[in-house]
Design an enzyme around this catalytic site. Structure first.
Site, mmCIF file in Angstrom:
data_model
loop_
_atom_site.group_PDB
_atom_site.id
_atom_site.type_symbol
_atom_site.label_atom_id
_atom_site.label_comp_id
_atom_site.label_asym_id
_atom_site.label_seq_id
_atom_site.Cartn_x
_atom_site.Cartn_y
_atom_site.Cartn_z
ATOM 1 N N HIS A 17 0.838 -1.208 0.000
ATOM 2 C CA HIS A 17 0.000 0.000 0.000
ATOM 3 C C HIS A 17 0.872 1.257 0.000
ATOM 4 O O HIS A 17 0.593 2.216 -0.718
ATOM 5 C CB HIS A 17 -0.887 0.049 1.256
ATOM 6 N N LYS A 41 -18.204 -5.485 6.336
ATOM 7 C CA LYS A 41 -16.942 -6.228 6.387
ATOM 8 C C LYS A 41 -16.387 -6.232 7.812
ATOM 9 O O LYS A 41 -16.220 -5.163 8.408
ATOM 10 C CB LYS A 41 -15.952 -5.555 5.433
ATOM 11 N N ARG A 90 -2.056 -6.886 -8.315
ATOM 12 C CA ARG A 90 -0.959 -7.852 -8.176
ATOM 13 C C ARG A 90 -1.002 -8.918 -9.259
ATOM 14 O O ARG A 90 -0.138 -9.763 -9.338
ATOM 15 C CB ARG A 90 -1.028 -8.519 -6.788
ATOM 16 N N SER A 128 -3.016 -7.649 3.237
ATOM 17 C CA SER A 128 -3.443 -7.416 4.621
ATOM 18 C C SER A 128 -3.880 -8.731 5.256
ATOM 19 O O SER A 128 -3.647 -8.966 6.453
ATOM 20 C CB SER A 128 -4.600 -6.411 4.662
HETATM 21 O O1 PNS Z 1 -8.564 -2.757 0.462
HETATM 22 P P1 PNS Z 1 -9.829 -3.265 -0.171
HETATM 23 O O2 PNS Z 1 -10.703 -3.966 0.850
HETATM 24 O O3 PNS Z 1 -9.591 -4.100 -1.381
HETATM 25 O O4 PNS Z 1 -10.618 -1.946 -0.672
HETATM 26 C C1 PNS Z 1 -11.874 -2.029 -1.305
HETATM 27 C C2 PNS Z 1 -12.541 -0.639 -1.305
HETATM 28 C C3 PNS Z 1 -12.712 -0.158 0.133
HETATM 29 C C4 PNS Z 1 -11.686 0.330 -2.074
HETATM 30 C C5 PNS Z 1 -13.919 -0.806 -1.996
HETATM 31 O O5 PNS Z 1 -14.654 -1.802 -1.363
HETATM 32 C C6 PNS Z 1 -14.722 0.489 -2.001
HETATM 33 O O6 PNS Z 1 -14.456 1.357 -2.814
HETATM 34 N N1 PNS Z 1 -15.682 0.619 -1.061
HETATM 35 C C7 PNS Z 1 -16.452 1.830 -0.891
HETATM 36 C C8 PNS Z 1 -17.919 1.667 -1.329
HETATM 37 C C9 PNS Z 1 -18.068 1.997 -2.801
HETATM 38 O O7 PNS Z 1 -17.872 3.109 -3.230
HETATM 39 N N2 PNS Z 1 -18.384 0.942 -3.588
HETATM 40 C C10 PNS Z 1 -18.489 1.045 -5.029
HETATM 41 C C11 PNS Z 1 -19.898 1.148 -5.541
HETATM 42 S S1 PNS Z 1 -21.040 -0.039 -4.975
#
Ligand code: PNS
Length: 165
Positions: A17, A41, A90, A128
């Site tokens: 990150h 989550k 990745r 993570s």
């Molecule tokens: O580190 P992660 O868990 O892969 O991150 C995922 C994240 C938090 C970037 C993604 O789940 C997200 O953007 N969540 C916010 C909610 C949102 O805007 N969702 C998209 C439309 S439904």
């Protein structure tokens, strides 16, 4: 001013990150690393603890700051006046997921685009999820968690012990 958002759960933040934030900071004028709060989550660390670790990890980067957001990422980007999201991939699985997310985020705010940066080869195995597992089994986290965040993580763990949690 070109501003970008690096979003994620950061449960906890990893060296992968941080590498992404550093690379984004070299491309954009300002970068906001946004800790996203997803009510559905289950996380090991609270939103505030995740924010503290991210803040500690990016402290040395003058054009990077950390933030916390509960809600849609597209709304946060619009509020910040940021037209770019920076995500890491990745491999193909990450890319396919990020590709879908990019379309959804553009549907939510058509001015918002996503920049997908390939992870460094030396970070391909770091996540993570893996760090949480190492933590549960008492393994050393030095190679996987940025130094500043590691210090914040130790303080969080000390606090947990004192609280008897
Ligand atoms: O580190 P992660 O868990 O892969 O991150 C995922 C994240 C938090 C970037 C993604 O789940 C997200 O953007 N969540 C916010 C909610 C949102 O805007 N969702 C998209 C439309 S439904």
């Amino acid at each position: 001013m070109r501003r970008a958002i690096c979003p994620g759960s950061f449960d906890p933040v990893t060296v992968g990150h941080l590498d992404l934030a550093e690379r984004a900071a070299a491309i954009f004028d300002e970068v906001v690393v946004c800790v996203m709060v997803n009510g559905e989550k289950r996380t090991m660390f609270t939103p505030r603890q995740r924010l503290e670790m991210v803040q500690a990890a990016v402290e040395h980067l003058p054009n990077v700051r950390a933030a916390l957001w509960e809600g849609l990422l597209a709304d946060f980007a619009r509020r910040e006046g940021a037209r770019a999201l920076v995500k890491g991939a990745r491999g193909g699985t990450d890319f396919d997921w990020e590709y879908q997310m990019a379309q959804i985020n553009r549907d939510l705010w058509p001015a918002l685009d996503t920049v997908i940066l390939p992870a460094r080869a030396e970070h391909l195995h770091i996540s993570s999820t893996m760090v949480r597992d190492m933590l549960r089994h008492g393994q050393r986290l030095e190679p996987y968690v940025p130094a500043g965040a590691l210090e914040a993580l130790r303080m969080i763990q000390e606090g947990k012990k004192e609280d008897g949690k």
